[in-house]
Design an enzyme around this catalytic site. Sequence first.
Site, PDB file in Angstrom:
ATOM      1  N   ASP A  19      -7.362  -8.488   4.000  1.00 21.14           N
ATOM      2  CA  ASP A  19      -7.280  -7.210   4.347  1.00 21.14           C
ATOM      3  C   ASP A  19      -7.403  -6.182   3.321  1.00 21.14           C
ATOM      4  OD1 ASP A  19      -6.625  -4.668   5.385  1.00 21.14           O
ATOM      5  OD2 ASP A  19      -4.595  -5.234   6.116  1.00 21.14           O
ATOM      6  N   ASP A  60      -3.310  -1.555  18.231  1.00 17.94           N
ATOM      7  CA  ASP A  60      -2.121  -1.169  18.889  1.00 17.94           C
ATOM      8  C   ASP A  60      -1.414   0.003  18.466  1.00 17.94           C
ATOM      9  OD1 ASP A  60      -1.049  -2.174  16.517  1.00 17.94           O
ATOM     10  OD2 ASP A  60       0.598  -3.193  17.323  1.00 17.94           O
ATOM     11  N   CYS A  82      -6.499  -1.661  12.237  1.00 21.96           N
ATOM     12  CA  CYS A  82      -6.222  -0.114  12.346  1.00 21.96           C
ATOM     13  C   CYS A  82      -5.083   0.140  11.355  1.00 21.96           C
ATOM     14  CB  CYS A  82      -5.833   0.297  13.700  1.00 21.96           C
ATOM     15  SG  CYS A  82      -4.230  -0.270  14.324  1.00 21.96           S
ATOM     16  N   LYS A 139       5.068  -8.610  11.025  1.00 26.82           N
ATOM     17  CA  LYS A 139       5.036  -8.322   9.288  1.00 26.82           C
ATOM     18  C   LYS A 139       6.054  -8.945   8.721  1.00 26.82           C
ATOM     19  CE  LYS A 139       1.896  -4.789   9.512  1.00 26.82           C
ATOM     20  NZ  LYS A 139       1.077  -4.596   8.632  1.00 26.82           N
ATOM     21  N   GLU A 155      -2.658 -12.903   7.300  1.00 19.13           N
ATOM     22  CA  GLU A 155      -3.345 -11.852   6.757  1.00 19.13           C
ATOM     23  C   GLU A 155      -2.759 -11.545   5.341  1.00 19.13           C
ATOM     24  OE1 GLU A 155      -4.305  -7.848   8.265  1.00 19.13           O
ATOM     25  OE2 GLU A 155      -3.241  -8.463   9.981  1.00 19.13           O
ATOM     26  N   LYS A 209     -11.417  -2.590   8.860  1.00 20.40           N
ATOM     27  CA  LYS A 209     -10.358  -1.212   9.314  1.00 20.40           C
ATOM     28  C   LYS A 209     -11.668   0.013   9.110  1.00 20.40           C
ATOM     29  CE  LYS A 209      -5.829  -2.704   8.679  1.00 20.40           C
ATOM     30  NZ  LYS A 209      -4.485  -2.602   7.978  1.00 20.40           N
ATOM     31  N   THR A 251       2.329  -5.180  17.274  1.00 18.78           N
ATOM     32  CA  THR A 251       3.058  -5.420  15.856  1.00 18.78           C
ATOM     33  C   THR A 251       4.596  -5.468  16.028  1.00 18.78           C
ATOM     34  OG1 THR A 251       0.925  -4.658  14.873  1.00 18.78           O
ATOM     35  CG2 THR A 251       3.053  -4.692  13.446  1.00 18.78           C
ATOM     36  N   LYS A 301       1.637  -9.773  16.343  1.00 18.88           N
ATOM     37  CA  LYS A 301       1.383  -9.600  14.821  1.00 18.88           C
ATOM     38  C   LYS A 301       2.731  -9.348  14.166  1.00 18.88           C
ATOM     39  CE  LYS A 301      -1.579  -7.113  11.322  1.00 18.88           C
ATOM     40  NZ  LYS A 301      -2.296  -6.553  10.950  1.00 18.88           N
TER      41      LYS A 301
END
Length: 326
Positions: A223, A297, A273, A149, A200, A245, A124, A147
């Site tokens: 999500d 991660d 996660c 953000k 996402e 998750k 991330t 990933k």
Amino acid sequence: MIRLATAIEPWPIAGRFTISRGSRTEAVVVTAEVTDGTATGRGECVPYARYGETVEGVRAAIDRQAEALAAGLDRAGLAACLPAGAARNALDCALWDLEAKRASRPAFALAGIPAPAPVTTCYTLSLGSPEEMAAAAHVAAARPLLKVKLGGAGDPERIAAVRRGAPDSRLVVDANEAWSPETMAANLAACVAAGVELIEQPLPAGDDALLASIARPIPICADESLHDRAGLDALADRYDAINIKLDKAGGLTEALLLAQAAKARGLSIMVGCMLGTSLAMAPAMLLSGFADFVDLDGPLLLARDREPGLRFEGSLVHPPEPALWG
């Protein structure tokens, strides 16, 4: 008789972790330990304010199950005692671990699924300015799957900057509900141009009807809009994938059932996660065989991890050893 112990643990983050809802410099987790005096099982959860959870409230919710556990409460009965969420996750995973230790069999065998294999996890990149994110992407450019953000205004510039910084990495983006109907088209176009493979939660949970009426050139993953099996019907025609998750689903027991139900509906799966230690990631590794994307991660983003923890080789994460979990 099962005895229960809980703890609150802060774990420093390596630097700062930033998403659309804010920044933090430590991950605070709640652990549950169950023992029969011979075998001991452990679980970890990460309370999440977005879902109305607090660290103290989650620990108290777990502690309230001590008497029921002593009287024989097992995983099958947890759903009647606790809603889906962090508290139930910690207890559910601790009971899985206890069962595995008692039986001297790995948890995946108890679950009736194949042994997990080493898998590549996302890595991330926190939300920042385009310049900051390009620099972070350059540092992480050797990792095969990033990933990213995102956070609303300026996201096309951010995703282009990340692609420049990591020209060969596969990309997933996570908007954490920060996009709007007005910005959707421009953000989608930027993601297409950057070769993004999955997006996402672009729109707020509960305000995502637009997704059913627009072209989705990149798969859209739920999500915040999806916690457990009860929410699957609401995703019809809006999402192509779900992020499972354990802290949302309420543990491995529900997460395994959710994965099977999602696959039956033709949905792709990301195993994700919250930001926690290897103890939180270990049970989620059992879901990796269902997953099209793995995002476990958390330990890589911490300044330090538990010992023993999961073994990482770059972005390749290995299944847990019994000394950690399962």
